[in-house]
Design a protein around this motif. Structure first.
Motif, PDB file in Angstrom:
ATOM      1  N   ILE A 153     -14.054  10.400   2.591  1.00 42.40           N
ATOM      2  CA  ILE A 153     -12.755   9.717   2.615  1.00 42.40           C
ATOM      3  C   ILE A 153     -12.212   9.579   1.195  1.00 42.40           C
ATOM      4  O   ILE A 153     -11.023   9.777   0.944  1.00 42.40           O
ATOM      5  CB  ILE A 153     -12.880   8.340   3.289  1.00 42.40           C
ATOM      6  N   THR A 154     -13.093   9.244   0.252  1.00 41.53           N
ATOM      7  CA  THR A 154     -12.684   9.123  -1.148  1.00 41.53           C
ATOM      8  C   THR A 154     -12.152  10.449  -1.677  1.00 41.53           C
ATOM      9  O   THR A 154     -11.147  10.491  -2.395  1.00 41.53           O
ATOM     10  CB  THR A 154     -13.867   8.655  -2.013  1.00 41.53           C
ATOM     11  N   HIS A 155     -12.816  11.534  -1.306  1.00 35.48           N
ATOM     12  CA  HIS A 155     -12.394  12.860  -1.762  1.00 35.48           C
ATOM     13  C   HIS A 155     -11.012  13.211  -1.234  1.00 35.48           C
ATOM     14  O   HIS A 155     -10.247  13.929  -1.898  1.00 35.48           O
ATOM     15  CB  HIS A 155     -13.406  13.906  -1.301  1.00 35.48           C
ATOM     16  N   LEU A 156     -10.672  12.704  -0.065  1.00 30.22           N
ATOM     17  CA  LEU A 156      -9.356  12.967   0.522  1.00 30.22           C
ATOM     18  C   LEU A 156      -8.269  12.098  -0.100  1.00 30.22           C
ATOM     19  O   LEU A 156      -7.086  12.294   0.179  1.00 30.22           O
ATOM     20  CB  LEU A 156      -9.394  12.723   2.040  1.00 30.22           C
ATOM     21  N   GLY A 157      -8.663  11.133  -0.950  1.00 31.02           N
ATOM     22  CA  GLY A 157      -7.682  10.287  -1.610  1.00 31.02           C
ATOM     23  C   GLY A 157      -7.123   9.190  -0.727  1.00 31.02           C
ATOM     24  O   GLY A 157      -6.065   8.620  -1.029  1.00 31.02           O
ATOM     25  N   LEU A 158      -7.816   8.862   0.367  1.00 29.72           N
ATOM     26  CA  LEU A 158      -7.372   7.791   1.258  1.00 29.72           C
ATOM     27  C   LEU A 158      -7.988   6.488   0.774  1.00 29.72           C
ATOM     28  O   LEU A 158      -9.160   6.222   0.998  1.00 29.72           O
ATOM     29  CB  LEU A 158      -7.789   8.096   2.701  1.00 29.72           C
ATOM     30  N   GLY A 159      -7.179   5.664   0.097  1.00 29.98           N
ATOM     31  CA  GLY A 159      -7.663   4.413  -0.446  1.00 29.98           C
ATOM     32  C   GLY A 159      -7.642   3.290   0.560  1.00 29.98           C
ATOM     33  O   GLY A 159      -7.233   3.454   1.720  1.00 29.98           O
ATOM     34  N   ALA A 160      -8.062   2.103   0.095  1.00 33.92           N
ATOM     35  CA  ALA A 160      -8.162   0.935   0.975  1.00 33.92           C
ATOM     36  C   ALA A 160      -6.805   0.538   1.548  1.00 33.92           C
ATOM     37  O   ALA A 160      -6.713   0.133   2.714  1.00 33.92           O
ATOM     38  CB  ALA A 160      -8.782  -0.233   0.209  1.00 33.92           C
ATOM     39  N   LEU A 161      -5.721   0.655   0.746  1.00 31.96           N
ATOM     40  CA  LEU A 161      -4.403   0.244   1.230  1.00 31.96           C
ATOM     41  C   LEU A 161      -3.930   1.120   2.380  1.00 31.96           C
ATOM     42  O   LEU A 161      -3.437   0.626   3.402  1.00 31.96           O
ATOM     43  CB  LEU A 161      -3.387   0.300   0.084  1.00 31.96           C
ATOM     44  N   THR A 162      -4.091   2.424   2.218  1.00 30.61           N
ATOM     45  CA  THR A 162      -3.674   3.344   3.274  1.00 30.61           C
ATOM     46  C   THR A 162      -4.493   3.138   4.537  1.00 30.61           C
ATOM     47  O   THR A 162      -3.947   3.092   5.648  1.00 30.61           O
ATOM     48  CB  THR A 162      -3.826   4.794   2.785  1.00 30.61           C
ATOM     49  N   LEU A 163      -5.807   3.006   4.382  1.00 28.86           N
ATOM     50  CA  LEU A 163      -6.677   2.810   5.538  1.00 28.86           C
ATOM     51  C   LEU A 163      -6.393   1.482   6.220  1.00 28.86           C
ATOM     52  O   LEU A 163      -6.459   1.375   7.454  1.00 28.86           O
ATOM     53  CB  LEU A 163      -8.142   2.879   5.107  1.00 28.86           C
ATOM     54  N   ALA A 164      -6.062   0.447   5.432  1.00 27.93           N
ATOM     55  CA  ALA A 164      -5.801  -0.870   6.017  1.00 27.93           C
ATOM     56  C   ALA A 164      -4.600  -0.836   6.952  1.00 27.93           C
ATOM     57  O   ALA A 164      -4.626  -1.432   8.031  1.00 27.93           O
ATOM     58  CB  ALA A 164      -5.594  -1.897   4.914  1.00 27.93           C
ATOM     59  N   ILE A 165      -3.546  -0.132   6.548  1.00 25.31           N
ATOM     60  CA  ILE A 165      -2.374  -0.092   7.427  1.00 25.31           C
ATOM     61  C   ILE A 165      -2.647   0.764   8.658  1.00 25.31           C
ATOM     62  O   ILE A 165      -2.170   0.474   9.754  1.00 25.31           O
ATOM     63  CB  ILE A 165      -1.126   0.407   6.673  1.00 25.31           C
ATOM     64  N   ILE A 166      -3.474   1.816   8.498  1.00 27.91           N
ATOM     65  CA  ILE A 166      -3.843   2.637   9.657  1.00 27.91           C
ATOM     66  C   ILE A 166      -4.640   1.802  10.657  1.00 27.91           C
ATOM     67  O   ILE A 166      -4.352   1.799  11.863  1.00 27.91           O
ATOM     68  CB  ILE A 166      -4.649   3.866   9.207  1.00 27.91           C
ATOM     69  N   PHE A 167      -5.648   1.071  10.164  1.00 26.79           N
ATOM     70  CA  PHE A 167      -6.450   0.210  11.043  1.00 26.79           C
ATOM     71  C   PHE A 167      -5.586  -0.890  11.657  1.00 26.79           C
ATOM     72  O   PHE A 167      -5.771  -1.270  12.817  1.00 26.79           O
ATOM     73  CB  PHE A 167      -7.608  -0.413  10.260  1.00 26.79           C
ATOM     74  N   ALA A 169       2.070   1.096  -2.414  1.00 27.73           N
ATOM     75  CA  ALA A 169       2.252  -0.138  -3.182  1.00 27.73           C
ATOM     76  C   ALA A 169       3.721  -0.357  -3.524  1.00 27.73           C
ATOM     77  O   ALA A 169       4.217  -1.491  -3.473  1.00 27.73           O
ATOM     78  CB  ALA A 169       1.404  -0.096  -4.451  1.00 27.73           C
ATOM     79  N   ALA A 170       4.442   0.711  -3.863  1.00 32.85           N
ATOM     80  CA  ALA A 170       5.865   0.598  -4.172  1.00 32.85           C
ATOM     81  C   ALA A 170       6.665   0.250  -2.920  1.00 32.85           C
ATOM     82  O   ALA A 170       7.617  -0.542  -2.975  1.00 32.85           O
ATOM     83  CB  ALA A 170       6.384   1.898  -4.778  1.00 32.85           C
ATOM     84  N   VAL A 171       6.299   0.841  -1.800  1.00 37.07           N
ATOM     85  CA  VAL A 171       6.965   0.523  -0.540  1.00 37.07           C
ATOM     86  C   VAL A 171       6.786  -0.953  -0.212  1.00 37.07           C
ATOM     87  O   VAL A 171       7.740  -1.654   0.129  1.00 37.07           O
ATOM     88  CB  VAL A 171       6.417   1.395   0.604  1.00 37.07           C
ATOM     89  N   MET A 172       5.548  -1.432  -0.341  1.00 33.93           N
ATOM     90  CA  MET A 172       5.253  -2.827  -0.033  1.00 33.93           C
ATOM     91  C   MET A 172       5.949  -3.778  -1.002  1.00 33.93           C
ATOM     92  O   MET A 172       6.387  -4.857  -0.618  1.00 33.93           O
ATOM     93  CB  MET A 172       3.747  -3.063  -0.068  1.00 33.93           C
ATOM     94  N   ALA A 173       6.063  -3.385  -2.264  1.00 36.60           N
ATOM     95  CA  ALA A 173       6.722  -4.240  -3.245  1.00 36.60           C
ATOM     96  C   ALA A 173       8.239  -4.268  -3.044  1.00 36.60           C
ATOM     97  O   ALA A 173       8.891  -5.277  -3.325  1.00 36.60           O
ATOM     98  CB  ALA A 173       6.403  -3.758  -4.663  1.00 36.60           C
ATOM     99  N   ALA A 211       7.911   4.494   6.095  1.00 36.22           N
ATOM    100  CA  ALA A 211       7.888   4.911   4.696  1.00 36.22           C
ATOM    101  C   ALA A 211       6.465   5.134   4.208  1.00 36.22           C
ATOM    102  O   ALA A 211       6.173   6.114   3.521  1.00 36.22           O
ATOM    103  CB  ALA A 211       8.598   3.870   3.828  1.00 36.22           C
ATOM    104  N   VAL A 212       5.558   4.218   4.551  1.00 38.66           N
ATOM    105  CA  VAL A 212       4.159   4.359   4.155  1.00 38.66           C
ATOM    106  C   VAL A 212       3.557   5.619   4.786  1.00 38.66           C
ATOM    107  O   VAL A 212       2.768   6.329   4.164  1.00 38.66           O
ATOM    108  CB  VAL A 212       3.350   3.111   4.544  1.00 38.66           C
ATOM    109  N   MET A 239      -6.209  -8.343  -1.516  1.00 41.05           N
ATOM    110  CA  MET A 239      -4.963  -8.995  -1.100  1.00 41.05           C
ATOM    111  C   MET A 239      -3.932  -7.979  -0.624  1.00 41.05           C
ATOM    112  O   MET A 239      -3.277  -8.172   0.413  1.00 41.05           O
ATOM    113  CB  MET A 239      -4.396  -9.817  -2.258  1.00 41.05           C
ATOM    114  N   LEU A 240      -3.773  -6.910  -1.384  1.00 38.39           N
ATOM    115  CA  LEU A 240      -2.819  -5.879  -0.983  1.00 38.39           C
ATOM    116  C   LEU A 240      -3.246  -5.212   0.325  1.00 38.39           C
ATOM    117  O   LEU A 240      -2.404  -4.897   1.176  1.00 38.39           O
ATOM    118  CB  LEU A 240      -2.670  -4.831  -2.086  1.00 38.39           C
ATOM    119  N   ALA A 241      -4.542  -4.997   0.487  1.00 42.31           N
ATOM    120  CA  ALA A 241      -5.041  -4.397   1.728  1.00 42.31           C
ATOM    121  C   ALA A 241      -4.815  -5.333   2.911  1.00 42.31           C
ATOM    122  O   ALA A 241      -4.468  -4.885   4.013  1.00 42.31           O
ATOM    123  CB  ALA A 241      -6.521  -4.050   1.586  1.00 42.31           C
ATOM    124  N   MET A 242      -5.000  -6.646   2.693  1.00 41.37           N
ATOM    125  CA  MET A 242      -4.724  -7.606   3.764  1.00 41.37           C
ATOM    126  C   MET A 242      -3.253  -7.593   4.136  1.00 41.37           C
ATOM    127  O   MET A 242      -2.894  -7.695   5.326  1.00 41.37           O
ATOM    128  CB  MET A 242      -5.158  -9.008   3.340  1.00 41.37           C
TER     129      MET A 242
END
Length: 360
Positions: free
Chosen positions: A45-59, A153-157, A172-173, A310-313
């Motif tokens: 997952i790390t190699h694919l560049g899917l970070g905690a923020l992206t995964l959090a919104i998917i979940f 992060a920019a979308v959320m901000a 957008a995300v 916090m951002l992931a939440m």
């Protein structure tokens, strides 16, 4: 000209009258965040560049369209708290990832490239979205922010400045996830192709600046540049951090534009009213403070970890409140817009990189 903050700062940090009522929603968002962080640490997952923020919104989207309707009566207030207030605090803490010294490391070239790429991409998004595709301004500006600055992060901000609906934010995300992930594979291929045919004068360093100035997410920048070389990766990360640092002035400009558009260029007193998002101002102050390295590195790392959580939440909470039907209603236009922006970032961003490097 009158200037005021978007929501008073003290009010935003006050807890609701019944803080215990927040627990169910915060626990739910926290559980999704923990799952996202754990999954994000899996090497594949790390190699694919899917970070905690992206995964959090998917979940969050998965849970929001399956179990959340039954949990919503008890969890709604906590989820709303995470989506709004934790988001703003998270944006502020994001400043601990940056220092003004990072600008000097890349030099004026990287700053000018970032500035031109950001502004051209966002303005192109606004023009294409409104004039060509006839989309609503909120969706267009959210997609433009995500493509031109720092992805999710920019979308959320940008969301609290626009007061956008959850479904529009999620659309957008989603575009950031799709095209940012695609960039992880496209950019190393472009580098090797250019290395073979010598189309453009890209070194490992200059290609790293190119990647950092045009790829959506920080994690995606790291993943793409890491497969080229350490020198490319370092240049890409620094360039990307400079681009991220432009988020706060971008939010101030967007807020000022919206204030003028909604209330007119002059009010009854003959003065313009510009609303400044307070969290963007504090974000800059935190980055400036972090530039002096007054805090121990261990403490800064803990603050960054807290910020990610916090951002992931906030992302998880956004996903929980987004229904699949709303995303389907968005249609094909957002994907088409994001596709054209992705092409522009590769071609137009490459042209900007080449031009600036030859002029400076």
């Amino acid at each position: 000209m009158s200037i005021h903050l978007l929501h008073s700062l003290p009010e935003r940090f006050l807890l609701p009258r019944e803080p215990l009522g927040l627990l169910p929603g915060l626990i739910l968002a926290g559980a999704l965040t923990a799952a996202a962080i754990w999954t994000g640490n899996i090497p594949l997952i790390t190699h694919l560049g899917l970070g905690a923020l992206t995964l959090a919104i998917i979940f969050g989207i998965i849970a929001g369209n399956t179990i959340y309707p039954w949990l919503q009566p008890a969890s709604h207030s906590g989820v709303l708290f995470a989506k709004q207030r934790l988001l703003r605090i998270g944006i502020i803490l994001y400043g601990f990832r940056l220092t003004f010294q990072q600008i000097a490391d890349v030099g004026a070239t990287g700053v000018v490239i970032d500035l031109l790429t950001l502004s051209s991409t966002f303005l192109l998004a606004c023009w294409l979205g409104r004039k060509v595709f006839g989309m609503d301004s909120q969706t267009v500006m959210l997609i433009g922010a995500g493509s031109s600055i720092c992805g999710a992060a920019a979308v959320m901000a940008t969301e609290p400045v626009l007061k956008a609906e959850a479904s529009k934010v999620t659309v957008a995300v989603a575009t950031v996830v799709v095209f940012g992930t695609l960039a992880i594979f496209v950019y190393p291929w472009l580098y090797r192709l250019n290395l073979h045919y010598h189309w453009l004068s890209f070194s490992e360093l200059s290609f790293g600046i190119y990647a950092g100035s045009t790829i959506h997410e920080v994690a995606q920048v790291v993943a793409a540049a890491h497969s080229i070389s350490p020198e490319a990766e370092n240049a890409a990360v620094i360039t990307k951090m400079i681009r991220v640092m432009m988020l706060a002035p971008f939010l101030v400009l967007v807020s000022g534009y919206l204030s003028r558009r909604h209330h007119g260029i002059t009010d009854t007193a003959g003065k313009s009213a510009i609303t400044i998002p307070w969290f963007a101002v504090v974000f800059i102050l935190v980055a400036a403070f972090n530039s002096f390295h007054l805090l121990p590195a261990a403490l800064v790392n803990q603050l960054i970890t807290l910020d990610t959580a916090m951002l992931a939440m906030a992302m998880a909470a956004l996903g929980l409140t987004t229904h699949a039907g709303a995303i389907r209603q968005a249609g094909l236009k957002p994907i088409l817009l994001a596709t054209l922006l992705f092409i522009w970032l590769i071609i137009g961003g490459g042209a900007i990189n080449q031009l600036v490097r030859h002029l400076i």
